[in-house]
Design a protein around this motif. Structure first.
Motif: not given
Length: 455
Positions: A77-79, A82, A170, A191, A193-196, A201, A360
């Motif tokens: 969950a932690f990119h 970060l 991830f 995803h 919302d997670y990847h730039k 991705y 998403k």
């Protein structure tokens, strides 16, 4: 392991991977601090207390500074980018993860499977095939994103073992090693919302190939540009799989038959009607599993029975029940438009769809076009915040639209009132589940409970 002895270690995330790291480093518990952005009340007190008694420290809430540590293990969950991680890295702190640690220490062969969807089903199918091979049966292990950290079985592995891993973007994003057998399935976008962006991705997915060596194997899905074009990133032997076209080397579907072409000659393996998995899209996953299993040492004698008996994983086009002549399918794992399209195309029967959920950042144009041209769709129950983004792309006036339902009992009751003998009720939301449900499992479990209640 000596490099971690008596070193200050930070673990980000008190989930499956975080706990597996705690158990793995149990002899150095007093040197470990766990950080989690959730509150302490969000976790079982006895579980936190158990590790605290062993000497582990916990910090809950905002994570500010990690510079004092020598090693940091991030949970998925932690990119990696970060801010607290990049700041620590600039100070010389080594950033790792449970997945990276496993790859560093594992002496056995690894089969890695990734893709936007299908990786859990394909990983499990490979595992079941290899378990069915007498010479391999007792020395095959399944882990990764599927919910079982491979660190939990690391000590059992020998050089002759095989570890089958489902790998998410991830987990792959900062991996510096690749599996001996790498499978990259249908890859589109997810995803975000997670990847730039989509590029990051896809690059993360391709990490499963980047570090392969000569003598390794790469299996890529021919039917999607992002996966098909990934072949250039491996120096291993490349095989392709497809359900839409023939391939020069690999496995494909032709006239309803699964065809193997590992060398020059073709071999018909099985009629698609005989396989246990539901859905045309699963034929490409079956093709990938067959090639991967053969590369790992399996034989057709072990492959064919499993293809016939394996029904798939929970919440993936899972037949819940047939009630008064109506079949109810739980496809709650469908959190993208592409997987919902695949589910819709899996059935020719009249259908009632349950669509929508939380965001998403997906593009629903193609899903809307598929729905609009699919004459067998009778009705759609639109739910969640994303339904308002899906609806404008649907132009078929013949489809009955039902809105305003906020609970699963309401939803299933309505479908039971509308459905007729021979219909299919399909929960394939194309969206994440948050808001109305805890996660896709909760959404699917609630659906199952209500459907079984109809009986």
């Amino acid at each position: 392991m000596e490099k971690y002895k008596n070193k200050k270690i930070a673990i980000l995330g008190f989930g499956i991977e975080g706990k597996s790291l705690l158990d793995f480093f149990k002899d150095d518990a007093s040197n470990i601090t766990v950080f989690d952005e959730k509150n302490r009340d969000d976790f079982a007190e006895e579980e936190v207390g158990k590790y605290e008694k062993e000497g582990v420290r916990f910090t809950f809430g905002k994570i500010d500074n990690l510079d004092e540590f020598e090693f940091i293990f991030r949970s998925p969950a932690f990119h990696p980018d970060l801010s607290v991680l990049t700041a620590a890295k600039e100070k010389g702190v080594e950033i790792s993860s449970a997945t990276k640690l496993f790859f560093d220490l594992c002496t056995s062969k690894i089969i890695g499977v990734t893709g936007t969807k299908g990786k859990g089903t394909t990983s499990t199918l490979i595992y079941e095939i290899l378990k069915n091979e007498a010479s391999l049966a007792k020395d095959v292990y399944l882990g990764g994103n599927i919910g079982n950290s491979p660190l939990s079985f690391l000590e059992k592995l020998s050089k002759d073992s095989i570890a089958v891993l489902e790998l998410s973007s991830f987990q792959l994003i900062d991996l510096a090693k690749s599996p001996h057998i790498s499978v990259i399935l249908m890859t589109t976008s997810e995803h975000l919302d997670y990847h730039k962006d989509v590029y990051e991705y896809i690059q993360a997915k391709r990490n499963i190939l980047y570090h392969q060596k000569e003598g390794d194997f790469a299996i890529v899905n021919r039917d999607y540009p992002a996966s098909n074009e990934s072949d250039i990133h491996s120096v291993g032997k490349v095989y392709r799989v497809s359900r839409e076209q023939e391939v020069d080397r690999g496995c494909f579907v032709r006239n309803g038959k699964i065809i193997l072409k590992m060398y020059e000659d073709e071999q018909e393996i099985i009629d698609a009607k005989e396989v246990g998995l539901v859905g045309k899209h699963n034929l490409e996953n079956i093709c990938a599993a067959v090639v991967a299993s053969l590369c790992a040492g399996a034989t057709m004698k072990s492959i064919i029975p499993v293809l016939k008996s394996f029904k798939g994983l929970p919440h993936r086009l899972e037949l819940v029940a047939t009630v008064r002549g109506v079949k109810y399918y739980d496809d709650s794992f469908s959190t993208t438009p592409e997987t919902a399209i695949a589910a819709i195309e899996s059935f020719e029967e009249p259908k009632i769809l349950i669509l929508g959920g939380s965001s998403k950042n997906s593009d629903f144009k193609e899903l809307g076009e598929t729905i609009s041209k699919t004459e067998s769709i009778k009705a759609i129950i639109g739910i969640g915040e994303e339904w308002n983004r899906i609806k404008p792309h649907i132009f078929a006036k013949k489809i009955e639209i039902i809105e305003g339902m906020t609970t699963m009992p309401q939803i299933v009751k309505k479908t039971s009132e509308m459905a007729e003998i021979g219909d299919v009720v399909l929960l394939s939301p194309a969206c994440a589940s948050f808001g109305m449900f805890r996660d896709y499992k909760d959404r699917g479990d609630q659906f199952k409970k209500e459907v079984l209640g109809l009986k």
